[in-house]
Scaffold this active site. Structure first.
Site, mmCIF file in Angstrom:
data_model
loop_
_atom_site.group_PDB
_atom_site.id
_atom_site.type_symbol
_atom_site.label_atom_id
_atom_site.label_comp_id
_atom_site.label_asym_id
_atom_site.label_seq_id
_atom_site.Cartn_x
_atom_site.Cartn_y
_atom_site.Cartn_z
ATOM 1 N N MET A 14 10.903 -19.024 -31.581
ATOM 2 C CA MET A 14 10.510 -19.309 -30.196
ATOM 3 C C MET A 14 10.886 -18.110 -29.316
ATOM 4 S SD MET A 14 11.335 -23.335 -29.475
ATOM 5 C CE MET A 14 13.109 -23.298 -29.718
ATOM 6 N N CYS A 16 9.383 -17.835 -25.853
ATOM 7 C CA CYS A 16 9.050 -18.057 -24.441
ATOM 8 C C CYS A 16 8.956 -19.568 -24.193
ATOM 9 C CB CYS A 16 7.718 -17.393 -24.069
ATOM 10 S SG CYS A 16 6.340 -18.080 -24.977
ATOM 11 N N CYS A 19 6.442 -21.455 -26.214
ATOM 12 C CA CYS A 19 6.853 -21.762 -27.596
ATOM 13 C C CYS A 19 7.598 -23.095 -27.621
ATOM 14 C CB CYS A 19 7.765 -20.673 -28.142
ATOM 15 S SG CYS A 19 6.977 -19.079 -28.301
ATOM 16 N N TYR A 68 6.301 -21.896 -36.286
ATOM 17 C CA TYR A 68 7.742 -21.644 -36.150
ATOM 18 C C TYR A 68 8.448 -22.177 -37.404
ATOM 19 C CZ TYR A 68 5.897 -21.294 -31.464
ATOM 20 O OH TYR A 68 5.135 -20.935 -30.396
ATOM 21 N N CYS A 130 0.853 -29.826 2.964
ATOM 22 C CA CYS A 130 0.003 -28.628 2.924
ATOM 23 C C CYS A 130 -1.458 -28.969 3.164
ATOM 24 C CB CYS A 130 0.180 -27.913 1.590
ATOM 25 S SG CYS A 130 -0.821 -26.432 1.474
ATOM 26 N N CYS A 135 -0.832 -26.119 5.731
ATOM 27 C CA CYS A 135 -1.557 -24.875 5.452
ATOM 28 C C CYS A 135 -3.060 -25.007 5.694
ATOM 29 C CB CYS A 135 -1.368 -24.451 3.987
ATOM 30 S SG CYS A 135 0.131 -24.973 3.182
ATOM 31 N N CYS A 552 -7.262 14.051 2.638
ATOM 32 C CA CYS A 552 -7.904 12.776 2.295
ATOM 33 C C CYS A 552 -7.250 12.157 1.060
ATOM 34 C CB CYS A 552 -9.379 13.036 2.014
ATOM 35 S SG CYS A 552 -10.204 11.685 1.220
ATOM 36 N N CYS A 553 -7.258 10.869 0.968
ATOM 37 C CA CYS A 553 -6.720 10.108 -0.160
ATOM 38 C C CYS A 553 -5.269 10.491 -0.437
ATOM 39 C CB CYS A 553 -7.525 10.271 -1.431
ATOM 40 S SG CYS A 553 -9.253 9.922 -1.183
HETATM 41 C C1 FAD Z 1 1.408 -26.316 10.379
HETATM 42 C C2 FAD Z 1 1.912 -25.863 9.035
HETATM 43 C C3 FAD Z 1 1.337 -24.771 8.411
HETATM 44 C C4 FAD Z 1 1.789 -24.361 7.157
HETATM 45 N N1 FAD Z 1 1.183 -23.277 6.570
HETATM 46 C C5 FAD Z 1 1.594 -22.857 5.360
HETATM 47 C C6 FAD Z 1 0.948 -21.755 4.716
HETATM 48 O O1 FAD Z 1 0.018 -21.165 5.246
HETATM 49 N N2 FAD Z 1 1.390 -21.376 3.490
HETATM 50 C C7 FAD Z 1 2.434 -22.019 2.875
HETATM 51 O O2 FAD Z 1 2.815 -21.631 1.778
HETATM 52 N N3 FAD Z 1 3.064 -23.075 3.457
HETATM 53 C C8 FAD Z 1 2.659 -23.503 4.680
HETATM 54 N N4 FAD Z 1 3.271 -24.584 5.256
HETATM 55 C C9 FAD Z 1 4.396 -25.223 4.547
HETATM 56 C C10 FAD Z 1 3.875 -26.119 3.407
HETATM 57 O O3 FAD Z 1 2.911 -26.999 3.921
HETATM 58 C C11 FAD Z 1 5.040 -26.876 2.788
HETATM 59 O O4 FAD Z 1 6.001 -25.929 2.348
HETATM 60 C C12 FAD Z 1 4.640 -27.729 1.586
HETATM 61 O O5 FAD Z 1 3.519 -28.501 1.868
HETATM 62 C C13 FAD Z 1 5.828 -28.623 1.180
HETATM 63 O O6 FAD Z 1 5.493 -29.380 0.042
HETATM 64 P P1 FAD Z 1 6.491 -30.496 -0.531
HETATM 65 O O7 FAD Z 1 5.927 -30.896 -1.839
HETATM 66 O O8 FAD Z 1 7.875 -30.028 -0.455
HETATM 67 O O9 FAD Z 1 6.406 -31.710 0.507
HETATM 68 P P2 FAD Z 1 5.185 -32.506 1.112
HETATM 69 O O10 FAD Z 1 3.901 -31.851 0.817
HETATM 70 O O11 FAD Z 1 5.511 -32.747 2.534
HETATM 71 O O12 FAD Z 1 5.176 -33.886 0.318
HETATM 72 C C14 FAD Z 1 6.149 -34.857 0.506
HETATM 73 C C15 FAD Z 1 5.563 -36.237 0.243
HETATM 74 O O13 FAD Z 1 6.638 -37.176 0.104
HETATM 75 C C16 FAD Z 1 6.343 -38.345 0.849
HETATM 76 N N5 FAD Z 1 7.625 -39.015 1.142
HETATM 77 C C17 FAD Z 1 8.563 -38.687 2.068
HETATM 78 N N6 FAD Z 1 9.612 -39.532 1.977
HETATM 79 C C18 FAD Z 1 9.346 -40.405 0.976
HETATM 80 C C19 FAD Z 1 10.042 -41.504 0.398
HETATM 81 N N7 FAD Z 1 11.263 -41.855 0.801
HETATM 82 N N8 FAD Z 1 9.452 -42.196 -0.604
HETATM 83 C C20 FAD Z 1 8.215 -41.844 -1.058
HETATM 84 N N9 FAD Z 1 7.524 -40.802 -0.558
HETATM 85 C C21 FAD Z 1 8.076 -40.091 0.443
HETATM 86 C C22 FAD Z 1 5.620 -37.790 2.075
HETATM 87 O O14 FAD Z 1 4.890 -38.778 2.753
HETATM 88 C C23 FAD Z 1 4.718 -36.739 1.405
HETATM 89 O O15 FAD Z 1 3.539 -37.322 0.917
HETATM 90 C C24 FAD Z 1 2.838 -25.046 6.511
HETATM 91 C C25 FAD Z 1 3.423 -26.163 7.117
HETATM 92 C C26 FAD Z 1 2.971 -26.572 8.360
HETATM 93 C C27 FAD Z 1 3.583 -27.781 9.000
#
Ligand code: FAD
Length: 555
Positions: A14, A16, A19, A68, A130, A135, A552-553
């Site tokens: 193994m 990686c 593996c 393996y 997200c 995002c 240039c370049c």
């Molecule tokens: C406006 C904005 C723009 C952004 N733009 C970007 C970007 O361009 N690029 C980037 O990389 N990141 C961006 N982010 C950040 C990105 O969205 C987050 O980092 C990412 O979505 C986090 O994912 P996660 O899995 O940690 O949580 P989440 O995606 O928030 O998922 C958590 C889930 O758990 C659920 N939950 C919560 N508590 C409980 C509970 N007790 N029991 C059951 N379920 C529960 C929630 O309802 C949700 O569905 C942005 C964020 C915001 C607010």
């Protein structure tokens, strides 16, 4: 009932993670094997639990067929009830993932790929932040705002003569349809493609005995994974609740655009949404508590971005202490002190963009001994372990940076570590970070100040984008590139870019940093002419030469 036996195997060959995955799959295919644990390829080991008489030769043959070599090290009877992963034991699942956002999906998928029984609990909209409120909708609006802004500039420059008024309903519904489409294709359809993931809607809470309660159902798992994300942090500013303020989610969903907007905050979300709103025609002022916007970034970048925003008509005020928010008719009135002097700002709406609050409250985490930091984030180490040996966590609910790719990478790694003891570490040393303003900010690695604080003898090169031929040809020379290198080894420590679409440039620097490249390596690498990313090479040349004197370049 057949007896259970535990066999320990030495596995050779193994090299990686894949593996270890192949060996796991091979062992799972052997009739009579009810439990498999390959604790990472580095261990050169596998542990299986067999039910009935399973010859060691059959196990060795399965591993051999996968490419393996396995030899039996030990064989001992085990108590069925004590079988660790609950196949036939007292656990409902091997892995219970709480939160179905990007981190939760990555963890659940990895769990079933490892052949384990996985359940995914979610409270709220499938897909989490997200795709629904982060995002995806923000970047859709930012792109629309940019197009609208450019069209406006063309009118101004006489390139076109007519500009319709903004159809906010159409912008909003295009954003919503992108969100709906991506939620379906990237979450709902993906979940359907993994029938082995048991999806449980509802809110999860840990019980004192270590089990998890969802609705009236008690669930027990061998390992738990918390990926509950975060929500907008609403600070208790006096009067704010009564006056009514927006957060990023409610702003993006407004039925109509306000005439004016005060943005509280000066980091990514505040700047991205503030600029987008301004480009849609909203009068925007950004109020930032720190002496500068983006206080953790290179000072040159904060300053240049501030100037760029102000040139577009976005108000930027720093050193602001907000004291009170009140409502007067259709206006919100924000009373502040700017560097100590009282001041009042008025606008139709106020956006509070002061960071995110981890969703860790009300989950019973203190009862089971999961350590939180002062902001309520779950403290994790590089292997995504919490202070509880059976509970892992990833994403915005943890102390890790809040990016979707960090949440997802951490989710997958955590699942492997939890289920297989793989010991994998999430390496954030070459983590890109992009702020989607225009010009955008894209960075990787250490800033000059961070490098100095870590004891490096630092050399920097600062290249205005006006030295980059592509920027000149595009007649858009906003921004700069700053490289930070270790003066004693010439190794790249950080790259910091402010430029249009800087997010498209940064990955070159990420690769350079990840693989230990030096400034000389950047100088020796061919970069295409005319591209903005060529600026990285020019900035590297700037350590040795006057870039203005290059042919240039970069010759
Ligand atoms: C406006 C904005 C723009 C952004 N733009 C970007 C970007 O361009 N690029 C980037 O990389 N990141 C961006 N982010 C950040 C990105 O969205 C987050 O980092 C990412 O979505 C986090 O994912 P996660 O899995 O940690 O949580 P989440 O995606 O928030 O998922 C958590 C889930 O758990 C659920 N939950 C919560 N508590 C409980 C509970 N007790 N029991 C059951 N379920 C529960 C929630 O309802 C949700 O569905 C942005 C964020 C915001 C607010």
């Amino acid at each position: 009932m057949d007896s259970l036996e535990e066999l320990e195997l030495d596995v050779r060959g193994m090299t990686c993670d894949s593996c270890a995955h192949h060996v796991t799959q091979a062992l799972q295919g052997v009739e009579g094997i009810v439990e498999v644990d390959v604790p990472g390829w580095q261990s050169s080991k596998a542990r299986v639990v067999v039910e009935g008489d399973v010859p060691a030769e059959a196990i060795a043959a399965a591993v051999r067929d996968a490419g393996y070599a396995a030899t039996l090290k030990s064989r001992r009877p085990v108590d069925k009830a004590a079988s660790r992963n609950g196949h036939g034991g007292d656990k409902d699942y091997d892995l219970l993932v709480i939160g179905a956002g990007s981190g939760g999906f990555a963890a659940a998928i990895r769990g079933v790929e490892l052949g384990q029984r996985v359940a995914l609990v979610n409270d709220g909209t499938l897909g989490g932040t997200c795709v629904n409120v982060g995002c995806v909708p923000s970047k859709a609006l930012i792109r629309a705002a940019e197009a609208w802004h450019r069209a406006g500039q063309q009118v101004f420059a006489g390139v076109t003569t007519r500009q319709e008024s903004l159809d906010w309903d159409a912008v909003r519904s295009q954003k919503d349809s992108l969100v709906t489409g991506l939620r379906q294709s990237k979450y709902a359809d993906v979940l359907a493609a993994y029938p082995d993931i048991t999806f449980i809607p509802g809110r999860a809470r840990f019980q004192a005995d270590g089990s998890v309660l969802v609705g009236d159902k008690i669930i027990r798992a061998r390992k738990y994974m918390i990926t509950t994300g975060a929500r907008p942090r609403m600070l208790p500013i006096p009067g704010a609740a009564e006056a009514g303020v927006l957060n990023s989610t409610t702003l993006m969903d407004l039925p109509q655009l306000p005439k004016s907007l005060i943005v509280l905050g000066g980091r990514a979300v505040a700047l991205e949404l503030g600029q987008a709103m301004a480009r849609f025609g909203v009068q925007v002022v950004i109020l930032q508590r720190s002496p500068r916007i983006l206080p953790e970034h290179e000072e040159e970048i904060s300053r240049a971005l501030r100037e760029s925003l102000q040139e577009e008509g976005v108000g930027v005020v720093t050193g602001v202490q907000v004291e009170r928010i009140e409502r007067e008719g259709e206006e919100r009135v924000v009373s502040v002190r700017v560097n100590g002097s009282p001041q009042v700002y008025r606008a139709e709406q106020v956006l509070m963009a002061l960071g995110r609050q981890p969703n860790t409250d009300g989950m019973g985490l203190a009862e089971v001994g999961v350590e939180l930091n002062e902001s309520g984030a779950i403290v994790v180490d590089g292997q995504m372990r919490t202070s509880h040996p059976d509970i892992y966590a990833s994403g915005d609910c943890t102390t890790n940076p809040e990016f979707v790719y960090v949440a997802a990478a951490g989710g997958g790694i955590a699942a492997e570590n939890a289920l297989n003891g793989a010991g994998r570490v999430l390496d954030l040393s070459a983590m890109p970070a992009v702020i989607f303003t225009d010009p955008a900010v894209a960075t990787v690695g250490l800033t000059e100040a961070q490098a100095k604080a870590q004891g490096y003898e630092v050399q920097t090169s600062l290249l205005p984008m006006s030295y980059v031929p592509r920027a000149l040809a595009a007649r858009d020379t906003r921004g700069l590139i700053k490289l930070v290198v270790d003066a004693s080894t010439d190794q790249l420590l950080g790259a910091h870019i402010l430029a249009p679409e800087a997010g498209e440039m940064i990955q070159t620097a990420v690769m350079a940093l990840r693989f230990g490249a030096t400034a000389q390596d950047l100088r020796d690498t061919l970069f295409p002419y005319l591209t903005n990313v060529e600026g990285l090479k020019l900035a590297a040349l700037g350590f040795e030469k006057d870039v203005a004197m290059l042919s240039c370049c970069a010759g």
